[in-house]
Write a protein that holds these residues in place. Structure first.
Motif, short mmCIF file in Angstrom:
data_model
loop_
_atom_site.label_atom_id
_atom_site.label_comp_id
_atom_site.label_asym_id
_atom_site.label_seq_id
_atom_site.Cartn_x
_atom_site.Cartn_y
_atom_site.Cartn_z
N THR A 1 3.07 -2.60 4.57
CA THR A 1 3.36 -1.28 4.01
C THR A 1 4.57 -0.74 4.75
OG1 THR A 1 2.43 0.87 3.44
CG2 THR A 1 1.95 0.06 5.63
N VAL B 1 -7.46 -3.82 4.43
CA VAL B 1 -7.25 -2.68 3.54
C VAL B 1 -6.78 -3.12 2.15
CG1 VAL B 1 -6.71 -1.10 5.43
CG2 VAL B 1 -4.87 -2.34 4.31
N GLY B 2 -6.57 -4.41 1.97
CA GLY B 2 -6.22 -4.90 0.65
C GLY B 2 -4.75 -5.23 0.49
N TYR B 3 -3.95 -4.88 1.48
CA TYR B 3 -2.52 -5.16 1.42
C TYR B 3 -2.11 -5.81 2.73
CZ TYR B 3 -2.99 -1.65 -2.22
OH TYR B 3 -3.41 -0.95 -3.31
N VAL B 4 -1.04 -6.58 2.68
CA VAL B 4 -0.62 -7.23 3.92
C VAL B 4 0.54 -6.51 4.59
CG1 VAL B 4 -1.54 -9.52 3.43
CG2 VAL B 4 0.71 -8.90 2.58
N MET C 1 0.85 -1.19 0.00
CA MET C 1 0.00 0.00 0.00
C MET C 1 0.88 1.24 0.00
SD MET C 1 -2.89 1.14 2.77
CE MET C 1 -1.70 1.61 3.99
N ALA C 2 0.55 2.19 -0.81
CA ALA C 2 1.24 3.47 -0.80
C ALA C 2 0.75 4.26 0.40
CB ALA C 2 0.94 4.22 -2.09
N ASN C 3 1.61 4.42 1.41
CA ASN C 3 1.19 5.02 2.67
C ASN C 3 1.40 6.53 2.62
OD1 ASN C 3 0.68 5.71 5.28
ND2 ASN C 3 2.28 4.40 6.18
N LEU C 4 0.30 7.28 2.54
CA LEU C 4 0.41 8.74 2.41
C LEU C 4 0.88 9.41 3.70
CD1 LEU C 4 -2.73 9.62 0.26
CD2 LEU C 4 -0.41 9.10 -0.49
N ASP C 5 0.89 8.67 4.80
CA ASP C 5 1.31 9.25 6.09
C ASP C 5 2.81 9.14 6.34
OD1 ASP C 5 -1.22 9.97 6.64
OD2 ASP C 5 -1.65 8.36 8.07
N ASP D 1 6.15 2.14 7.05
CA ASP D 1 5.54 3.03 8.02
C ASP D 1 6.60 3.51 9.01
OD1 ASP D 1 3.50 4.42 9.19
OD2 ASP D 1 2.68 2.72 10.29
#
Lengths: 603, 326
Positions: free
Chosen positions: B56, B51-54, B1-5, B58
């Motif tokens: 990310t 969320v669709g991904y396992v 997942m592309a984590n925008l945070d 962070d």
């Protein structure tokens, strides 16, 4: 998103979560996934495939969420917009349907994520069904009646799964809360099933074996109007992914180590995971119901002349044959005799006097036993389901199957409608629909009952197969010897056709006593489950059908020698531990008690 | 997942170093003391697949790290014909998770626990093997009343919360960590006249190796183990079970071993031909030598694998050579 339809045929989870631990199949000679059949302690919240199904469904649900969110933003108006959006809704409904069938209520996630989110709770099964029905209804409204390409989802696929979801929601597993919706759901199931049946787009294949007569990649058997939705596998190596369709591996019993045999592309690789139970054989009227002989393989030819066994002084029919080969390449080498208790023709010594290797279900004098222990069938020698045989593969060893995986076909639509009518006690209507599949299953006048075909036949069109050498593939079965009847080409339509509901209620061959069915309602459900076995044997639905009807415990106990499901536990799979360990509540991880509460009962 | 945070990781580090030469150059070396603190540590983490991904990337929290690196070079003996010189390296390191992104809560999905090292093992705890004794049978009966099917010969794991039910929520705990508490390297060189001998010894202490559980289900090759049978009531390994392809459900609890080891990494012996010989050969020098890589473990907490590599296979090499100077 379409890639995810293939997931259901990719690997061991395909059958382990759907056809293990049921009445039709038990563990064969390879016990790799046995915990899914026995329900022993190795099936728990940490078992790998418990999370595999969960993770993959949510992965595709996220793709569907992205489609649903973005198509309206970027597609403008028009056919493309509604088709793409319809596909998004279909996928989301389809995947939540898989989740609810396996796990019960699960978290509903309906928006794509771009940051880490940790706070999730499970929705109720009812809430998930509401979402599934809403999504599939949207999909039905949006999707086209005619697919732009083979394999695309149509509104008829949406209607089929909508009918199935309504039927599931009206089933016994949800009796605690489905009282208010049950009647309407059954009517809806009938309505949507009828939309498919009357669509003009789909019709039953004339011959049941047309479905399994796979002659070449993307050949005629994959484009039959009976198929409503199938995962598209092909020989395109850039789209086959990590696995291909691997179902061809899991059903075959072992032939390669019998003298006179070797593994070949037509016989396939025998992973021997799924051994047919006595129930799987007896549920058929094997004289009149052609589906048995079109689903199971009973005869093989020798493909290794040098290894063939020799006659001995004890078993040779005449002294001059002693020391000579019993058979040679191209001749009959293995026969499975599917007889019943009381057949006095075979003994362990008499079968040695036959040229081929003989596997006999009942020897003379053996008592009937639905849990095995008779004849000389074994963990690795059983009558193998051959619906998924694939000899178009690039080599004998290749696991990459190229056959499409059927997810929905019209025969099931008929049985969904029939079950819904029966549950509404409209038995005459139910019979009409059951008879559609029963009539098709009958032998037609003039039909040669000893003719056999399965996907092994595709070796003939496969450049990778050595067609000059002997092949194990046989185009005959053991129909006449197994049934011990005279050759006939009469139609069996009148034997297969149900004339009145009393044919169901007063049937003696439907195991009502073994599964404890005493009421008419219960007999009807068990009859439908038997009919679903006959029509859909091995097609990756069984566990979910038995769980939803809460017949899993009685039927698995009666017919599967190892399965020991518990009624307060095994109608649902465990929630994956990885999920329970990762989520939070109010900014903190769940306590052990909260995890236990969120877990399904007794897991 | 592309984590925008996602944000930057920050590290503050202090380092104090001393180099020294003592006793007429007989002893030299260096000492390094360091301490660092990292905030917003960037790591790949498991997230709920909802969320669709396992996983990310962070900023998962803060860690501290402190340690000592010590190097000593010494000439222990030096005479006209004989010299013995040593080099000793020693280092110890303590990394700790001091806080996690969500405050002071442990993160079980990633096995991150506050106050613990970054890479820990978390599992059921093997106690011993259930035995066919009156006490054990009575004890098993209590578990089996709660749905277990324990039999003599099965693994007995510790029931941490004492509810006679072994479950993933209540009965797993931190078992150990995979990075060592301290390591050392010790190189010795001996020279006697034209002969020279060098031995390099290396060791790691205070870490756990996660290996060694066996399925005992009779299908695949495995090492010989002391398994339970009615005639051999051992507490080491459970009874074999052909029917269970996965083996004992708690077999992963057999996995955790003390990985401490001392190993000879390298051994070499050389001989310089005397000048009288090299002159006759019209060569400036000539050396014959033999070297052995990985000759073996001097000490190991695990007998069936090389804890240096975590596997049972490793390279052992013997080199015989001749150096000739023209």
């Amino acid at each position: 998103m379409y890639q995810s339809l293939k997931f259901h045929f990719n690997y061991e989870w395909a059958y382990a979560t759907t056809n293990y631990g049921v009445d039709e199949f038990a563990v064969g000679g390879d016990r790799t996934m046995q915990m899914w059949n026995s329900y022993d302690a190795n099936l728990n919240s940490l078992t790998g495939d418990v999370a595999t199904i969960w993770n993959n469904m949510y992965g595709n649900i996220n793709s569907a969420n992205i489609v649903i969110k973005n198509v309206p933003l970027y597609y403008g108006e028009g056919t493309n917009r509604s088709t793409r959006l319809g596909e998004g809704y279909f996928m989301r409904g389809f995947d939540y349907f898989k989740l609810v069938r396996q796990y019960g209520g699960v978290p509903l996630k309906l928006e794509p994520s771009t940051t880490v989110e940790l706070e999730f709770t499970r929705n109720s099964a009812k809430g998930v069904y509401d979402m599934i029905i809403s999504d599939l209804t949207q999909a039905y409204e949006l999707l086209p009646a005619v697919p732009a390409q083979t394999g695309r989802i149509t509104k008829w696929a949406a209607a089929h799964f909508l009918a199935k979801a309504y039927l599931f929601r009206a089933s016994e597993l949800y009796s605690e809360w489905n009282g208010a919706t049950r009647q309407a759901d059954l009517e809806k199931a009938i309505e949507y099933a009828n939309l498919v049946i009357n669509s003009g787009a789909h019709s039953l294949a004339p011959n049941y074996s047309d479905l399994w007569n796979y002659t070449t990649v993307d050949g005629p058997s994959e484009r039959l109007p009976e198929i409503i939705l199938s995962a598209q596998f092909s020989n395109n190596t850039s789209t086959q992914g990590r696995y291909g369709n691997q179902l061809h591996l899991h059903y075959p019993s072992v032939y390669q180590n019998l003298p006179g045999m070797q593994r070949d592309i037509a016989g396939g690789r025998e992973f021997q995971r799924l051994r047919s139970t006595d129930y799987a054989l007896v549920v058929f009227d094997r004289v009149n119901d052609s589906r048995f002989w079109k689903s199971f393989k009973t005869r093989y030819l020798s493909n290794n002349s040098n290894g063939a066994p020799t006659w001995t002084a004890e078993n040779a029919p005449s002294p001059d044959l002693v020391g000579k080969r019993k058979f040679t390449g191209g001749e009959e080498s293995i026969l499975y005799i599917v007889n019943d208790a009381g057949d006095t023709r075979y003994t362990p010594t008499s079968i040695m006097k036959r040229a081929p290797h003989m596997f006999v279900r009942y020897f003379s004098g053996e008592a009937e036993n639905m849990l095995g222990g008779h004849g000389n069938f074994q963990a690795s020698r059983y009558v193998a389901l051959s619906k998924f045989a694939d000899s178009s593969r690039i080599s004998v060893a290749s696991q990459f199957g190229q056959r499409d995986g059927i997810l929905a076909r019209l025969a099931e639509t008929y049985l969904i409608a029939a079950e819904a009518y029966g549950r509404l006690k409209q038995y005459d209507q139910a019979l009409n629909y059951i008879n559609k599949v029963c009539d098709r299953a009958a032998y037609k006048a003039g039909e040669n009952r000893s003719t056999y075909v399965d996907g092994g036949i595709s070796y003939k069109n496969n450049p990778a197969a050595n067609t000059a050498a002997f092949s194990s593939y046989s185009d005959k079965n053991t129909y006449y010897e197994s049934n011990n009847i005279e050759v006939t080409t009469e139609s069996t339509l009148s034997d297969m056709h149900l004339n009145s509901i009393s044919d169901i209620f007063s049937a003696k061959d439907q195991f009502y006593d073994k599964v404890g069915a005493t009421t008419e309602e219960s007999k009807f459900i068990h009859f439908i489950l038997n009919e679903r076995s006959r029509e859909l044997m091995g097609e990756l639905m069984r566990w979910e059908d038995l769980a939803r009807t809460k017949t899993l415990v009685s039927r698995a106990t009666a017919f599967n020698d190892e399965a020991k499901p518990l009624p307060d536990k095994h109608y649902l799979r465990p929630i994956p531990q990885t999920f329970l360990d990762a989520i939070q509540k109010d900014g903190r991880p769940l306590t052990n008690e909260e995890k236990q509460q969120m877990q399904n009962p007794n897991w | 997942m592309a984590n925008l945070d996602l944000g930057w990781e920050h590290t503050t580090q202090w380092n104090l170093g001393v180099d020294f030469v003592l006793f007429n150059r007989k002893l030299s070396g260096s000492v390094d003391l360091y301490t660092s603190r990292t905030t917003d540590l960037l790591l790949r983490r498991s997230i709920p697949s909802i969320v669709g991904y396992v996983t990310t990337w962070d900023n998962i929290g803060a860690t501290s790290n402190k340690g000592i690196d010590l190097t000593l070079n010494s000439t222990n003996v030096q005479t006209r014909d004989f010299e013995w010189a040593s080099t000793l390296n020693f280092s110890t390191n303590r990394d700790r998770i001091t806080s996690l992104a969500n405050g002071t809560n442990d993160d079980l999905a990633n096995l991150w626990f506050i106050g613990q090292r970054l890479a820990v093992y978390y599992d059921y705890v093997k106690d011993r093997i259930w035995q066919n004794t009156t006490e054990d049978l009575a004890e098993m009966e209590k578990f089996n009343a709660n749905g277990h099917k324990f039999r003599p010969g099965d693994i007995k794991v510790t029931d941490l919360n004492g509810d006679y039910r072994i479950d993933a929520n209540n009965d797993r705990q931190i078992i150990g960590h995979s990075s060592p508490k301290w390591t050392f390297g010790f190189n010795n060189t001996f020279t006697y006249k034209n002969w020279d001998l060098a031995v390099f010894v290396f060791g790691r202490f205070g870490f756990t190796v996660a290996a060694g559980s066996e399925a005992l289900q009779g299908r695949f090759a495995q090492r010989v183990v002391n398994y339970w049978s009615p005639e051999n009531p051992t507490n080491e390994y459970p009874s074999p079970n052909y029917n269970s392809a996965a083996g004992d459900p708690f077999r992963s609890a057999m996995n955790y071993q003390d990985g401490s080891f001392v190993k000879i990494r390298n051994l070499s012996l050389g001989y310089n031909l005397p000048a009288s010989v090299t002159n006759k050969l019209h060569r400036s020098n000539c050396r014959v030598y033999a070297q052995m890589q990985n000759p073996g473990l001097v000490y190991s907490g695990v007998s069936w694998l090389d804890p240096d590599l975590g596997g049972s296979t490793f390279n052992r090499g013997v080199v015989v050579g001749l150096n000739v100077g023209f």
